[in-house]
Design an enzyme around this catalytic site. Structure first.
Site, short mmCIF file in Angstrom:
data_model
loop_
_atom_site.label_atom_id
_atom_site.label_comp_id
_atom_site.label_asym_id
_atom_site.label_seq_id
_atom_site.Cartn_x
_atom_site.Cartn_y
_atom_site.Cartn_z
N GLU A 47 -99.16 39.50 34.33
CA GLU A 47 -100.58 39.80 34.19
C GLU A 47 -100.99 39.79 32.72
OE1 GLU A 47 -103.72 43.44 35.31
OE2 GLU A 47 -101.56 43.76 35.50
N LYS A 138 -109.38 39.09 38.86
CA LYS A 138 -109.13 40.41 39.43
C LYS A 138 -110.43 41.00 39.97
CE LYS A 138 -106.18 44.31 38.12
NZ LYS A 138 -105.47 44.94 36.97
N CYS A 172 -101.72 43.15 40.20
CA CYS A 172 -101.43 44.56 40.00
C CYS A 172 -101.99 45.41 41.14
CB CYS A 172 -101.94 44.99 38.63
SG CYS A 172 -101.08 46.44 37.95
#
Length: 309
Positions: A47, A138, A172
């Site tokens: 990430e 995200k 995540c």
């Protein structure tokens, strides 16, 4: 598309050159060459690898106030973010083409198509022909991440078709969003990437659960970062004073569709995790559990996904 039975994957647990896009890009290009030398066909980076996951920094934010010094650090982060598309993506694509790989890499993105000045935490997918095949922004940055990254939308819930199966994933703590996971399963993902900044032991429970739930391979990729890797001329460098020397210990791992480790988690060092994955195990796993197939109850539960911008 016929699926090749075996695919060699490389999960890259490494640190960026923090806040330096060009040096981090060059490091990534070197690591891609190393992965190619190991005959990897899919290569995954963590990430926000370029230019960094800014762990430990506040950018001067407090509820109700900001500071000019924090804005200076943000400007530095912004200037080292990755315009998509742009020169950095062209170089990454060329590296993927030369290596003949599918490349998955986390970046802090400047979305040139949206023409705004908001940053996004993004996964980029490149094909072995060098094309930028897709990206995922995200959907929900976690906690203080919301101060530096905007929210993506459903148009980037991406899955890429490969000869090895469908490649896609979430970033995540998006992986704690049951409906987001279900969206990926509905798209048929069999190679599920989970770039993360979470090095906690409980993260391992998450990726093993996803593998079992989705009957897919999970490629979880994190950074290994120490405090001395941070540039000491940051305005808020003093905030790191009370941080541990190891800022992120890693924990990258590869899990098979039965929830078992193919490569166990690696901590406290940079390392390339290599594994030859037998894609037939995806189908074997779905014999008794297919969450969007024979184990689905669409007569009771329905998921509506807005994939518009």
């Amino acid at each position: 598309m016929k699926t090749n039975q075996y695919v060699r994957t490389a999960v890259i647990q490494a640190a960026p050159i923090i806040m330096d896009r060009e040096k981090t890009l060059n490091k990534a290009l070197d690591l891609i060459k190393e992965a190619k030398n190991e005959q990897a066909e899919i290569v995954v980076f963590p990430e926000a690898f370029i230019p960094a996951y800014p762990r430990g920094l506040s950018f001067g934010y407090l509820v109700g106030s900001r500071t000019m010094e924090g804005r200076n650090d943000f400007l530095r982060y912004y200037k080292n973010a990755v315009p998509v598309p742009g020169d950095t993506t062209e170089k990454l694509g060329e590296a993927a083409r030369k290596a003949g790989i599918y490349l998955v890499i986390g970046v802090t993105e400047i979305d040139t198509e949206k023409n705004n000045n908001t940053l996004y935490c993004t996964i980029l997918y490149f094909g072995p022909d060098g094309r930028l095949l897709d990206k995922h922004q995200k959907l929900k940055p976690t906690g203080s991440e919301r101060l530096i990254w905007g929210e993506g939308d459903g148009s980037t819930l991406s899955v890429v078709n490969t000869p090895h199966g469908k490649l896609g994933g979430l970033i995540c703590w998006e992986n704690y969003m049951p409906l987001a996971r279900t969206a990926m399963y509905q798209k048929g993902v069999s190679l599920y990437v989970a770039p993360t900044a979470d090095a906690r032991s409980v993260w391992q429970s998450t990726i093993r659960h996803i593998a079992l739930e989705g009957r897919c391979y999970v490629l979880s990729c994190n950074q290994f970062v120490t405090k001395d890797m941070y540039p000491d001329d940051l305005e808020y460098y003093h905030e790191l004073q009370n941080q541990p020397n190891i800022m992120c210990s890693g924990g990258s791992a590869i899990v098979n569709p039965m929830g078992e480790y193919v490569v166990e988690p690696v901590y406290n060092k940079e390392e390339m995790l290599l594994a030859d994955l037998n894609m037939d195990l995806v189908i074997k796993g779905k014999m008794d559990f297919d969450v969007v197939g024979h184990y689905d109850r669409t007569d009771v539960f329905q998921l509506k996904i807005n994939e518009n911008e």
